[in-house]
Design an enzyme around this catalytic site. Structure first.
Site, PDB file in Angstrom:
ATOM      1  N   CYS A   1       9.224 -21.512  47.598  1.00  0.00           N
ATOM      2  CA  CYS A   1       9.933 -20.453  46.855  1.00  0.00           C
ATOM      3  C   CYS A   1       9.747 -20.588  45.348  1.00  0.00           C
ATOM      4  O   CYS A   1       9.914 -19.629  44.623  1.00  0.00           O
ATOM      5  CB  CYS A   1      11.409 -20.477  47.212  1.00  0.00           C
ATOM      6  SG  CYS A   1      12.167 -22.074  46.867  1.00  0.00           S
TER       7      CYS A   1
ATOM      8  N   GLY B   1      16.140 -17.706  52.530  1.00  0.00           N
ATOM      9  CA  GLY B   1      15.090 -16.888  53.134  1.00  0.00           C
ATOM     10  C   GLY B   1      14.652 -15.780  52.199  1.00  0.00           C
ATOM     11  O   GLY B   1      14.815 -15.883  50.976  1.00  0.00           O
ATOM     12  N   SER B   2      14.140 -14.698  52.794  1.00  0.00           N
ATOM     13  CA  SER B   2      13.565 -13.620  51.984  1.00  0.00           C
ATOM     14  C   SER B   2      14.653 -12.697  51.442  1.00  0.00           C
ATOM     15  O   SER B   2      15.725 -12.554  52.047  1.00  0.00           O
ATOM     16  CB  SER B   2      12.604 -12.815  52.860  1.00  0.00           C
ATOM     17  OG  SER B   2      13.326 -12.271  53.947  1.00  0.00           O
ATOM     18  N   PRO B   3      14.379 -12.015  50.330  1.00  0.00           N
ATOM     19  CA  PRO B   3      15.348 -11.057  49.795  1.00  0.00           C
ATOM     20  C   PRO B   3      15.689  -9.954  50.805  1.00  0.00           C
ATOM     21  O   PRO B   3      16.837  -9.511  50.877  1.00  0.00           O
ATOM     22  CB  PRO B   3      14.629 -10.465  48.578  1.00  0.00           C
ATOM     23  CG  PRO B   3      13.636 -11.515  48.178  1.00  0.00           C
ATOM     24  CD  PRO B   3      13.216 -12.197  49.440  1.00  0.00           C
TER      25      PRO B   3
ATOM     26  N   GLU C   1      19.883 -18.117  48.893  1.00  0.00           N
ATOM     27  CA  GLU C   1      18.756 -18.765  48.193  1.00  0.00           C
ATOM     28  C   GLU C   1      17.528 -17.959  48.577  1.00  0.00           C
ATOM     29  O   GLU C   1      17.017 -18.103  49.692  1.00  0.00           O
ATOM     30  CB  GLU C   1      18.604 -20.224  48.649  1.00  0.00           C
ATOM     31  CG  GLU C   1      19.816 -21.097  48.376  1.00  0.00           C
ATOM     32  CD  GLU C   1      19.845 -21.653  46.964  1.00  0.00           C
ATOM     33  OE1 GLU C   1      18.946 -21.325  46.164  1.00  0.00           O
ATOM     34  OE2 GLU C   1      20.774 -22.408  46.656  1.00  0.00           O
TER      35      GLU C   1
ATOM     36  N   VAL D   1      15.896 -10.104  54.150  1.00  0.00           N
ATOM     37  CA  VAL D   1      16.899 -10.566  55.124  1.00  0.00           C
ATOM     38  C   VAL D   1      18.189 -10.962  54.385  1.00  0.00           C
ATOM     39  O   VAL D   1      19.285 -10.804  54.930  1.00  0.00           O
ATOM     40  CB  VAL D   1      16.336 -11.723  55.996  1.00  0.00           C
ATOM     41  CG1 VAL D   1      17.354 -12.158  57.025  1.00  0.00           C
ATOM     42  CG2 VAL D   1      15.053 -11.294  56.689  1.00  0.00           C
ATOM     43  N   GLY D   2      18.045 -11.386  53.139  1.00  0.00           N
ATOM     44  CA  GLY D   2      19.239 -11.684  52.328  1.00  0.00           C
ATOM     45  C   GLY D   2      20.179 -10.488  52.270  1.00  0.00           C
ATOM     46  O   GLY D   2      21.408 -10.619  52.346  1.00  0.00           O
TER      47      GLY D   2
HETATM   48  P1  NAD Z   1      13.156 -14.916  56.431  1.00  0.00           P
HETATM   49  O1  NAD Z   1      14.128 -14.195  55.574  1.00  0.00           O
HETATM   50  O2  NAD Z   1      12.159 -14.114  57.192  1.00  0.00           O
HETATM   51  O3  NAD Z   1      13.942 -15.789  57.535  1.00  0.00           O
HETATM   52  C1  NAD Z   1      14.980 -16.675  57.189  1.00  0.00           C
HETATM   53  C2  NAD Z   1      15.943 -16.797  58.364  1.00  0.00           C
HETATM   54  O4  NAD Z   1      16.501 -15.522  58.643  1.00  0.00           O
HETATM   55  C3  NAD Z   1      15.321 -17.309  59.646  1.00  0.00           C
HETATM   56  O5  NAD Z   1      16.161 -18.284  60.213  1.00  0.00           O
HETATM   57  C4  NAD Z   1      15.209 -16.076  60.523  1.00  0.00           C
HETATM   58  O6  NAD Z   1      15.403 -16.358  61.881  1.00  0.00           O
HETATM   59  C5  NAD Z   1      16.344 -15.191  60.017  1.00  0.00           C
HETATM   60  N1  NAD Z   1      16.006 -13.767  60.111  1.00  0.00           N
HETATM   61  C6  NAD Z   1      14.784 -13.194  59.930  1.00  0.00           C
HETATM   62  N2  NAD Z   1      14.862 -11.861  60.063  1.00  0.00           N
HETATM   63  C7  NAD Z   1      16.161 -11.569  60.318  1.00  0.00           C
HETATM   64  C8  NAD Z   1      16.875 -10.362  60.552  1.00  0.00           C
HETATM   65  N3  NAD Z   1      16.270  -9.189  60.553  1.00  0.00           N
HETATM   66  N4  NAD Z   1      18.208 -10.452  60.779  1.00  0.00           N
HETATM   67  C9  NAD Z   1      18.833 -11.632  60.787  1.00  0.00           C
HETATM   68  N5  NAD Z   1      18.200 -12.815  60.581  1.00  0.00           N
HETATM   69  C10 NAD Z   1      16.893 -12.785  60.354  1.00  0.00           C
HETATM   70  O7  NAD Z   1      12.458 -16.004  55.486  1.00  0.00           O
HETATM   71  P2  NAD Z   1      11.292 -17.002  55.845  1.00  0.00           P
HETATM   72  O8  NAD Z   1      10.043 -16.219  56.061  1.00  0.00           O
HETATM   73  O9  NAD Z   1      11.734 -17.944  56.898  1.00  0.00           O
HETATM   74  O10 NAD Z   1      11.188 -17.840  54.483  1.00  0.00           O
HETATM   75  C11 NAD Z   1      10.458 -17.412  53.378  1.00  0.00           C
HETATM   76  C12 NAD Z   1      11.364 -16.829  52.312  1.00  0.00           C
HETATM   77  O11 NAD Z   1      12.385 -17.750  51.974  1.00  0.00           O
HETATM   78  C13 NAD Z   1      10.614 -16.559  51.008  1.00  0.00           C
HETATM   79  O12 NAD Z   1      11.015 -15.337  50.460  1.00  0.00           O
HETATM   80  C14 NAD Z   1      11.063 -17.714  50.113  1.00  0.00           C
HETATM   81  O13 NAD Z   1      10.970 -17.468  48.729  1.00  0.00           O
HETATM   82  C15 NAD Z   1      12.460 -17.913  50.555  1.00  0.00           C
HETATM   83  N6  NAD Z   1      12.926 -19.261  50.227  1.00  0.00           N
HETATM   84  C16 NAD Z   1      13.823 -19.439  49.233  1.00  0.00           C
HETATM   85  C17 NAD Z   1      14.238 -20.727  48.879  1.00  0.00           C
HETATM   86  C18 NAD Z   1      15.216 -20.971  47.767  1.00  0.00           C
HETATM   87  O14 NAD Z   1      15.687 -22.095  47.630  1.00  0.00           O
HETATM   88  N7  NAD Z   1      15.552 -19.988  46.964  1.00  0.00           N
HETATM   89  C19 NAD Z   1      13.719 -21.808  49.565  1.00  0.00           C
HETATM   90  C20 NAD Z   1      12.806 -21.592  50.578  1.00  0.00           C
HETATM   91  C21 NAD Z   1      12.419 -20.314  50.918  1.00  0.00           C
END
Ligand code: NAD
Length: 420
Positions: free
Chosen positions: A247, A191-193, A213, A195-196
């Site tokens: 991504c 997901g996003s940095p 990731e 939330v990471g």
């Molecule tokens: P996101 O971080 O918003 O959400 C990812 C997950 O986290 C979801 O399941 C969501 O329910 C959960 N989440 C969201 N906010 C949260 C919080 N405050 N607390 C706990 N959990 C929470 O990401 P997204 O919008 O779903 O995806 C896009 C991002 O993912 C982009 O930054 C993209 O670059 C990245 N991404 C990376 C890869 C990789 O392989 N490196 C692959 C695909 C996407």
């Protein structure tokens, strides 16, 4: 005894893991993987139909990015699991003469997999393949932004696994926050940095290991002597695949200033071959939509702001709020202080930026966070080598974009803001 349903689920999986999982034979892991593969193959039509509902991805894109990678990941695991899991014999020092040492690979235990929405099936089931191959149990938390896929994963999990082996928890921030409070043996987050960071903080509470990731800005450097036609075709493919919601999608393109006009002419001509004037792509079922209204507004406002900041709209820019459609867009004249440069675009916008000499282009890349992917277009090995030696990225690709995703044999992860 806890009355928290997530704790109950985790305890159930832990019990199963301790009783059976740890000793689970490679044969059993392989059988589980085959069950998963058979379900995916038998339900291919259903997967294609359901996933198309979320943001209009075409069958071709779904095959390439959601189904085939899973089938080949399972195939890869089935052929390599014995090698991955085998003991590694180590030399012992002279002082321990007569002794033997070996490293035994053991499963971590109960894992939590949190998935994003952009490749919602593959990025949930791919890590699951690894967890199963490693002898772990798993709880999957799919993205709430792709409800059709969320329901599909729930169905798959129910039909293929026992809940103590693999389970699916649906939900958004609240549910994920509750899951993150528990003591997992490993957390795999895509997901996003932003939330990471939340995931890593929560994991630190229990000193749980994490795989993150994440995302970031992926630069492209076009050399003066590159094949511009080939570069343009590959940029158009890599940038607009999945409507730019990938991504490893190129985030900005560094173009040599003395070749700028020539490059733009070829890029526009290649664009027209695929998208005509951009508006047409709304009628094309092969061009996906932005995932939801919130992301539509975010990407649209990035385009609007860029135009306000003086950037030139070379192609696209048309939008339709009703359908979350944003035409494949190319912006010229992007600067380092432009809003669009300082954000992961995650939408169908390709910004062009000029560079005068290669050292200045390298400075731009190295002043910013380490990219997940870096793309070089050149005919010169020396040029490519110079860039590789003076940059750091999750993957660097020469004369192509995004194809690294289909190679099971190379690592994809980034560093810091792009991954851990
Ligand atoms: P996101 O971080 O918003 O959400 C990812 C997950 O986290 C979801 O399941 C969501 O329910 C959960 N989440 C969201 N906010 C949260 C919080 N405050 N607390 C706990 N959990 C929470 O990401 P997204 O919008 O779903 O995806 C896009 C991002 O993912 C982009 O930054 C993209 O670059 C990245 N991404 C990376 C890869 C990789 O392989 N490196 C692959 C695909 C996407």
């Amino acid at each position: 005894m806890s009355d928290n349903p997530y704790q109950i689920l985790l305890d159930k999986q832990k019990k199963y893991f301790l009783e059976k999982g740890r000793t689970k034979s490679l044969y059993e892991r392989k059988q589980t993987l085959k069950r998963l593969r058979n379900w995916v193959k038998a339900n291919q039509e259903l997967i294609l139909t359901e996933l198309a509902k979320d943001f209009g991805k075409s069958r071709e894109e779904l095959m390439i990015s959601e189904i085939k990678p899973i089938v080949s990941e399972i195939k890869d695991a089935l052929s390599n699991i014995r090698f991955w899991a085998q003991d590694v014999h180590k030399k012992t020092p002279l002082a321990l003469f007569g002794s033997k040492a070996r490293v035994i690979k053991e499963p971590k235990g109960v894992t939590l997999i949190i998935a994003p929405w952009n490749f919602p099936f593959m990025l949930a089931i791919g890590p699951l393949v690894s967890a199963i191959a490693a002898g772990c149990t798993a709880v999957i938390k799919p993205s709430e932004n792709t409800p059709a896929c969320e329901a599909l994963i729930e169905k798959l999990v129910k039909e293929v696994f026992q809940p103590e082996e693999v389970a699916c928890v649906k939900g958004a921030v609240q549910e994920t926050t509750q899951l993150l409070q528990l003591k997992w043996d490993h957390i795999f987050f895509t997901g996003s940095p932003l939330v990471g960071k939340i995931v890593m903080k929560a994991a630190a509470e229990h000193l749980t290991s994490v795989t993150l990731e994440l995302g970031g800005q992926n630069p492209v450097i076009v050399d003066r002597n590159a094949n511009f036609k080939d570069t343009a075709q590959k940029l158009i493919w890599g940038k607009f695949f999945n409507c730019g919601q990938s991504c490893i999608s190129p985030n900005y393109v560094l173009v040599p200033d003395d070749k700028h006009l020539e490059f733009v002419k070829i890029l526009k001509s290649e664009y027209a071959k695929v998208f005509k004037n951009g508006v047409e792509s709304e009628k094309e079922s092969s061009f996906a939509r932005v995932v939801n209204a919130q992301h539509f507004e975010r990407v649209k406002s990035l385009i609007d702001k860029s135009v306000e900041e003086g950037m030139l709209l070379l192609e696209g820019g048309n939008t339709n709020k009703e359908t979350n459609f944003i035409a494949p867009t190319i912006l010229d004249g992007v600067r380092e202080d432009s809003a669009i440069f300082n954000e992961e675009i995650f939408g169908p916008v390709m910004p062009l930026m000029l560079y005068s000499d290669i050292e200045k282009a390298l400075d731009i890349i190295n002043r910013n966070e380490k990219p997940l992917a870096l793309y070089i277009f050149t005919k010169s090995n020396k040029f490519a080598k110079h860039i590789i030696q003076n940059t750091s990225a999750g993957t660097t690709v020469i004369n192509d974009t995004t194809i690294q995703f289909s190679d099971q044999n190379i690592p994809l992860g980034g560093d810091r803001k792009s991954g851990t």
